[in-house]
Design a protein around this motif. Structure first.
Motif, PDB file in Angstrom:
ATOM      1  N   ARG A  55       3.076  -4.373  -0.024  1.00  0.00           N
ATOM      2  CA  ARG A  55       2.506  -4.569   1.145  1.00  0.00           C
ATOM      3  C   ARG A  55       1.494  -3.248   1.279  1.00  0.00           C
ATOM      4  NH1 ARG A  55       5.659  -7.486   5.038  1.00  0.00           N
ATOM      5  NH2 ARG A  55       7.559  -8.214   4.150  1.00  0.00           N
ATOM      6  N   GLY A  56       0.315  -3.889   0.992  1.00  0.00           N
ATOM      7  CA  GLY A  56      -0.904  -2.860   1.095  1.00  0.00           C
ATOM      8  C   GLY A  56      -0.709  -1.827  -0.039  1.00  0.00           C
ATOM      9  N   ASP A  57      -1.315  -0.571   0.272  1.00  0.00           N
ATOM     10  CA  ASP A  57      -1.632   0.390  -0.866  1.00  0.00           C
ATOM     11  C   ASP A  57      -0.258   1.399  -0.912  1.00  0.00           C
ATOM     12  OD1 ASP A  57      -3.764  -0.539  -1.911  1.00  0.00           O
ATOM     13  OD2 ASP A  57      -4.976   0.512  -0.435  1.00  0.00           O
ATOM     14  N   ASP A  58       0.408   1.394   0.339  1.00  0.00           N
ATOM     15  CA  ASP A  58       1.511   2.207   0.227  1.00  0.00           C
ATOM     16  C   ASP A  58       2.754   2.019   0.689  1.00  0.00           C
ATOM     17  OD1 ASP A  58       0.828   1.832   2.849  1.00  0.00           O
ATOM     18  OD2 ASP A  58       0.598   3.838   3.582  1.00  0.00           O
ATOM     19  N   ALA A  59       3.113   0.392   0.222  1.00  0.00           N
ATOM     20  CA  ALA A  59       4.580   0.046   1.015  1.00  0.00           C
ATOM     21  C   ALA A  59       4.923  -0.966   0.040  1.00  0.00           C
ATOM     22  CB  ALA A  59       4.385  -0.338   2.377  1.00  0.00           C
ATOM     23  N   ALA A  60       6.159  -1.372  -0.265  1.00  0.00           N
ATOM     24  CA  ALA A  60       6.746  -2.494  -1.105  1.00  0.00           C
ATOM     25  C   ALA A  60       8.131  -2.865  -0.705  1.00  0.00           C
ATOM     26  CB  ALA A  60       6.846  -1.869  -2.582  1.00  0.00           C
ATOM     27  N   ASP A  61       8.347  -4.069  -0.989  1.00  0.00           N
ATOM     28  CA  ASP A  61       9.727  -4.513  -0.740  1.00  0.00           C
ATOM     29  C   ASP A  61      10.559  -4.528  -1.689  1.00  0.00           C
ATOM     30  OD1 ASP A  61       8.853  -5.141   1.713  1.00  0.00           O
ATOM     31  OD2 ASP A  61       8.597  -7.501   1.303  1.00  0.00           O
ATOM     32  N   PHE A  62      12.167  -4.393  -1.412  1.00  0.00           N
ATOM     33  CA  PHE A  62      12.933  -4.434  -2.387  1.00  0.00           C
ATOM     34  C   PHE A  62      14.170  -5.050  -2.078  1.00  0.00           C
ATOM     35  CE2 PHE A  62      10.636  -0.621  -2.871  1.00  0.00           C
ATOM     36  CZ  PHE A  62      10.363  -0.250  -4.101  1.00  0.00           C
ATOM     37  N   ASP A  63      14.919  -5.833  -3.101  1.00  0.00           N
ATOM     38  CA  ASP A  63      15.983  -6.602  -2.710  1.00  0.00           C
ATOM     39  C   ASP A  63      17.018  -5.845  -3.377  1.00  0.00           C
ATOM     40  OD1 ASP A  63      14.573  -8.540  -1.569  1.00  0.00           O
ATOM     41  OD2 ASP A  63      14.448  -9.919  -3.199  1.00  0.00           O
ATOM     42  N   VAL A  64      18.352  -5.551  -2.490  1.00  0.00           N
ATOM     43  CA  VAL A  64      19.362  -5.005  -2.925  1.00  0.00           C
ATOM     44  C   VAL A  64      20.857  -5.904  -2.857  1.00  0.00           C
ATOM     45  CG1 VAL A  64      20.895  -2.926  -2.784  1.00  0.00           C
ATOM     46  CG2 VAL A  64      18.502  -2.963  -2.300  1.00  0.00           C
TER      47      VAL A  64
END
Length: 239
Positions: A55-64
């Motif tokens: 998500r852009g240059d400074d965010a991301a998704d993670f599945d747990v």
């Protein structure tokens, strides 16, 4: 693999629940996500997570998955929670801490916080039987940070770590208080040593082992001492 040197603090920006799965969007400090790719590994409070979306240059998704939520502190995170993060080590990277897998062995609770001048001390209560792997001056990973055990009491079931101002600045430890849950990964060489000694003793002593363990417990000792010495864990004290 990770080094146990926390690279910054991320904030939980969004949580999305699906059957058997929870997705986290983490907002990283500036520069942390540069070159980050889908499929990359990020240690999140010590838990190895895989990037599922950027998500852009400074965010991301993670599945747990549900099991990880139950076995670690990630299940208690809410939007706005802050977590220690470290990107996977590159080939040839300096190991400033000690090698970590990102696979949590157990969770422990903060029992006490003390704040002597320019330091913070966390006393951490450990469930049995994990204390057999904790030695004074040995390595241990707490919420993804490689730390040195300052003191350990096997009978009472706790150990302490001392934290310097730089560690408090780069991690969330300064926000922790009594009752807070922490992710613990034990040092693998120590585990192998202790388990090997115990298996050898079980083989040789058989029926006498329960009596021997009881005797050593009364003296505040563990069966690993029967090998001649405690595990050798040379290295600098890290806090």
């Amino acid at each position: 693999m990770f080094t146990g040197i926390v690279q910054g603090i991320a904030t939980v920006e969004q949580i999305t629940d699906r059957p058997g799965l929870r997705s986290f969007t983490l907002r990283f400090p500036p520069g942390f996500a540069q070159g980050l790719a889908i499929g990359a590994s990020v240690s999140t409070d010590g838990v190895c997570l895989t990037v599922t979306a950027l998500r852009g240059d400074d965010a991301a998704d993670f599945d747990v998955m549900l099991q990880s939520l139950n076995l670690t502190s990630l299940g208690s995170l809410v939007e706005g929670s802050r977590v220690n993060v470290e990107r996977a080590a590159r080939d040839g990277a300096e190991i400033g801490g000690h090698p970590l897998s990102g696979h949590i062995d157990f969770t422990a609770q903060v029992a006490e916080v003390r704040r002597p001048e320019n330091n913070q001390v966390l006393r951490i209560q450990v469930p049995s039987p994990w204390m057999r792997y904790v030695f004074a001056k040995g390595y241990i990973a707490v919420n993804g940070a490689s730390l040195t055990v300052a003191e350990a009491d096997r009978r009472a079931g706790w150990f302490e770590v001392w934290l310097i101002p730089e560690t408090l600045r780069m991690t969330t430890f300064g926000e922790k208080g009594p009752g807070d849950r922490l992710n613990i990964e034990i040092e693998r060489q120590t585990q192998v040593f202790v388990d090997t000694v115990r298996d050898t003793l079980d083989e040789r002593l058989g029926p006498l082992m329960p009596l021997l363990e009881q005797f050593l417990a009364e003296k505040g000792l563990g069966t690993e001492l029967l090998a001649g010495s405690a595990p050798r864990l040379d290295g600098p004290i890290r806090s």
